[in-house]
Design a protein around this motif. Structure first.
Motif, short mmCIF file in Angstrom:
data_model
loop_
_atom_site.label_atom_id
_atom_site.label_comp_id
_atom_site.label_asym_id
_atom_site.label_seq_id
_atom_site.Cartn_x
_atom_site.Cartn_y
_atom_site.Cartn_z
N HIS A 193 24.46 68.81 30.42
CA HIS A 193 23.91 69.04 29.08
C HIS A 193 24.63 70.19 28.38
O HIS A 193 24.99 70.08 27.19
N LEU A 194 24.87 71.28 29.11
CA LEU A 194 25.57 72.43 28.51
C LEU A 194 27.00 72.06 28.14
O LEU A 194 27.51 72.52 27.11
N SER A 195 27.64 71.25 28.96
CA SER A 195 29.02 70.84 28.67
C SER A 195 29.09 69.93 27.45
O SER A 195 30.15 69.84 26.81
N ASN A 196 27.99 69.29 27.12
CA ASN A 196 27.97 68.38 25.98
C ASN A 196 27.54 69.06 24.68
O ASN A 196 27.66 68.47 23.60
N LEU A 197 27.06 70.31 24.76
CA LEU A 197 26.59 71.00 23.56
C LEU A 197 27.76 71.45 22.69
O LEU A 197 28.85 71.73 23.18
N ARG A 198 27.49 71.53 21.39
CA ARG A 198 28.47 72.02 20.42
C ARG A 198 27.80 73.04 19.51
O ARG A 198 26.60 72.97 19.23
N SER A 199 28.57 74.01 19.09
CA SER A 199 28.12 74.99 18.11
C SER A 199 29.07 74.92 16.92
O SER A 199 30.19 75.43 16.98
N LEU A 200 28.59 74.29 15.87
CA LEU A 200 29.40 74.04 14.68
C LEU A 200 30.71 73.34 15.04
O LEU A 200 31.78 73.66 14.55
N GLY A 201 30.59 72.36 15.93
CA GLY A 201 31.73 71.57 16.34
C GLY A 201 32.52 72.14 17.50
O GLY A 201 33.36 71.44 18.07
N MET A 202 32.28 73.40 17.89
CA MET A 202 33.01 74.04 18.98
C MET A 202 32.27 73.82 20.30
O MET A 202 31.04 73.87 20.34
#
Length: 537
Positions: free
Chosen positions: A473-482
Motif C-alpha cells: 500500500h505504501l509503495s502504491n501511494l502518491r503525493s501530488l504524483g510523486m
C-alpha cells in the motif's frame, strides 16, 4: 389580515421604491457578481447594506469632499474589527478631509484618479469595478471609498484588528532553533517565510477558494527549483475545488490528495517557518491558507514524517540516532501489542520457560483470552487519550493521573486483565508519542487494531500478511504524483543522505533529485580545501 395589510402597503409604494426593489431583486449576490456598480452613491450604499443584512459591524460614513470647483459626495465603508481604524484615520479620512482635490466635481472618474494617486496615503489602493471584487476587498479588511457619479470604488488596504501574536509553536517544540511559529493571519505567515528566504526567486500565487468564505489560499515556491509540472498539477487541483467554505488547511489537504482511502498522511503540515523554508529550498511547494497556522508542504515522502526541525540544528550523529530512535519507536507502537498476542496465544515455544511460567501464573484467573485483554486495554487507553485532549488542561491532567494509575491498578487487582498486558499497552502508548508528526501517529493507532485482529486469528502469519499488505500500500501511494516511498522506491541512492540517516552538512551538496529537477547543487564548497589550513590567529 396581515397579508391584506402587506398587499395594501405594497400598492402604496412609489414608483421609485418599486424600481429600487426590482433592481435589488435582479441583483442578488451570485447573479450580479460580475455586474458593475451603480453610479448613484445612495443606491450602492443601500444595496451593500441590504446584502449584508444591515449588519452592525458594517460602518458607513458619508462625507462631503471639498474641491477646487465645488464638493462631491463620498462614503467610507469598512467592517469594524477587520481594519486598523487608527491607520485608516491617518491615511484615508484625514487626507480626504484636509486636502481639497483640484479636479472639477463634474468629472467624478478624474476625481477618483486624483484621490487614488495623490491624496489617499495608504500603501496599496486598488479599484473594485464589480460587486464581487468589492465584497472580496471589504471582507479581506480593505476600506472602500465610493464617490457619487462613479461606478467604481477604491479599495484601500488597512488590514488590522485583534490577532494572535507570533509565539513558539506548541505542536513541535525544539530545544535549539527558532522559537517563532505561524499564526492565523496569512500575510504574517508569508512575511515569516520571506524573513527566512530573502530572495526574489521566492514566488507567491494567490487564489480565492470557497463560495461563501472566500478564503485566500497562497502557493509559495522557489522559481527554478520547483517542478513546473508539479506546480501546474497543483494549480489544476486547487482550481477544481468547488466548496462553500475553507476553514482550515485540512480542507485543502483532503481535497487535493492523490489517495483518498489511506490512514497515512500524504501531505505534510507544519507551523514552523524554518521547516517550511527548508522544504522550499529543496524544491517543494508550500500551501498557505488564511485563518490557520498550519502550512501544507507538497510533494512529501514517508521519511519526512520521521524528521524534526531540530535534526538540522544538532550534530549529524545525534540527529541520526534520534531519527533511528523515532523509526524504531514507531515500529514498536505499531506491532508491539499484536506481537505479544501472537507469542502468548500461538507461539509459546518462542518464550523462555521461566518467563512462560510467570506469564501463565499471572494470567491465572483472568476471564478473557489474551487478544481480548489487549483489545480492551487499547480501547480504554484511546478513550483516556481523547478525554485528556478534549478536556481543559487542569481537568485533563487529573484524568490522565486517574486513568493511568487508578484504573490500571484497579483492573489488575480485579483480575480483569493481567499485568503484562498493562505493561505492553503502557509502553506502546509511550512509543506512540515519540513520532514528531501527529497524523502519522494516528495511522499507527488505527493500524494497531487491525494487527491485533490478524494476530488473534493467525498469529505471526497474520501479522506478516498485514505488514506485507501495508508495504504494498505504501509503495502504491502518491503525493501530488510523486512516489510516497522515494528515495527507496523508486531508488535514488544520492538522496539517502537525508532519510533515516542524516549525513553531515558538508556531504549534502545536492538537493533531492526527485524534487528539484533543474538546480540540484545547493552547496559549492570543497571540504578538502579546508583540511590542513592553519587556524586564524
Amino acid at each position: 389580515m396581515f397579508s391584506d395589510y402587506m398587499l395594501s402597503r405594497g400598492r402604496k409604494k412609489s414608483k421609485k421604491q418599486e424600481d429600487r426593489e426590482k433592481e435589488v431583486q435582479q441583483n442578488q449576490l451570485g447573479e450580479y457578481e460580475q455586474a458593475p456598480l451603480s453610479s448613484v452613491l445612495t443606491a450602492n450604499i443601500k444595496l451593500l447594506q441590504a446584502e449584508t443584512g444591515n449588519s452592525n459591524d458594517l460602518v458607513v460614513r458619508e462625507l462631503s469632499l471639498e474641491g477646487k470647483g465645488g464638493s462631491i459626495q463620498a462614503a467610507i465603508i469598512y467592517v469594524q474589527g477587520l481594519v486598523d481604524e487608527f491607520r485608516m484615520n491617518e491615511s484615508i479620512i484625514q487626507p480626504l478631509l484636509s486636502f481639497p482635490f483640484q479636479t472639477e466635481p463634474s468629472e467624478p472618474a478624474k476625481v477618483q484618479d486624483e484621490l487614488k494617486n495623490k491624496i489617499v496615503a495608504a500603501g496599496r489602493v486598488e479599484e473594485a469595478k464589480d460587486w464581487k471584487k468589492l465584497f472580496e476587498g471589504l471582507f479581506l479588511g480593505n476600506v472602500l471609498v465610493l464617490l457619487d457619479g462613479c461606478n467604481t470604488a477604491l479599495a484601500s488596504a488597512c488590514v488590522g484588528g485583534e490577532r494572535r501574536a507570533v509565539e513558539e509553536p506548541k505542536t513541535e517544540t525544539a530545544i535549539r532553533g527558532p522559537r517563532e511559529g505561524f499564526v492565523e493571519a496569512l500575510r504574517v505567515n508569508t512575511a515569516l517565510i520571506r524573513r527566512k528566504i530573502r530572495s526574489p526567486k521566492l514566488w507567491l500565487e494567490q487564489k480565492t477558494i470557497g463560495r461563501e468564505t472566500q478564503t485566500p489560499v497562497c502557493i509559495m515556491y522557489m522559481k527554478g527549483l520547483a517542478s513546473e509540472d508539479t506546480l501546474q498539477d497543483l494549480r489544476e487541483r486547487l482550481d477544481a475545488i468547488d466548496i462553500d467554505g475553507i476553514l482550515e488547511s485540512s480542507y485543502i489537504e483532503e481535497l487535493i490528495s492523490d489517495q483518498k482511502w489511506t490512514p497515512f498522511p500524504t501531505i505534510l503540515n507544519n507551523e514552523r517557518p524554518d521547516v517550511i523554508a527548508s522544504n522550499l529550498l529543496e524544491g517543494r511547494i508550500a500551501i498557505l491558507v488564511d485563518g490557520t497556522p498550519f502550512v501544507l508542504i507538497v510533494p512529501t515522502e514517508l521519511n519526512m514524517f520521521f524528521q524534526a526541525a531540530e535534526d538540522y540544528y544538532q550534530r549529524f550523529d545525534v540527529a541520526t540516532f534520534l531519527r533511528l530512535l523515532r523509526f524504531f519507536s514507531y515500529v514498536l507502537a505499531l506491532v508491539m501489542p499484536s506481537v505479544y498476542v501472537a507469542v502468548v496465544g500461538y507461539h509459546q515455544e518462542m518464550i523462555p520457560t521461566p518467563l512462560l511460567l510467570k506469564l501463565v501464573a499471572q494470567r491465572e484467573g483472568v476471564p478473557f483470552p489474551v487478544y481480548l485483554e489487549a483489545f480492551i486495554m487499547e480501547l480504554v487507553f484511546e478513550i483516556l487519550r481523547e478525554a485528556v485532549v478534549r478536556m481543559p488542561t487542569i481537568v485533563g491532567n487529573a484524568i490522565s493521573i486517574v486513568g493511568g494509575m487508578v484504573i490500571g491498578q484497579s483492573v489488575v487487582e480485579a483480575g480483569i486483565v493481567s499485568p503484562p498486558v498493562v505493561i505492553v499497552v503502557a509502553f506502546t502508548a509511550i512509543t506512540s508519542f515519540v513520532s514528531p508528526t501527529y497524523n502519522l501517529g494516528i495511522a499507527a493507532r488505527l493500524l494497531r487494531f487491525l494487527l491485533l485482529i490478524a494476530a488473534s486469528t493467525l498469529g505471526f502469519y497474520g501479522i506478516s500478511i498485514v505488514l506485507l499488505l501495508l508495504l504494498l500500500h505504501l509503495s502504491n501511494l502518491r503525493s501530488l504524483g510523486m512516489p510516497y516511498m522515494k528515495p527507496f522506491s523508486p531508488m535514488f541512492r544520492k538522496d539517502w543522505k537525508d532519510t533515516l540517516l542524516r549525513a553531515p552538512m558538508w556531504m549534502m551538496k545536492e538537493r533531492p533529485q526527485a524534487i528539484a529537477v533543474d538546480n540540484l547543487v545547493r552547496e559549492d564548497m570543497d571540504t578538502k580545501e579546508l583540511e590542513g589550513q592553519e587556524p586564524v590567529q
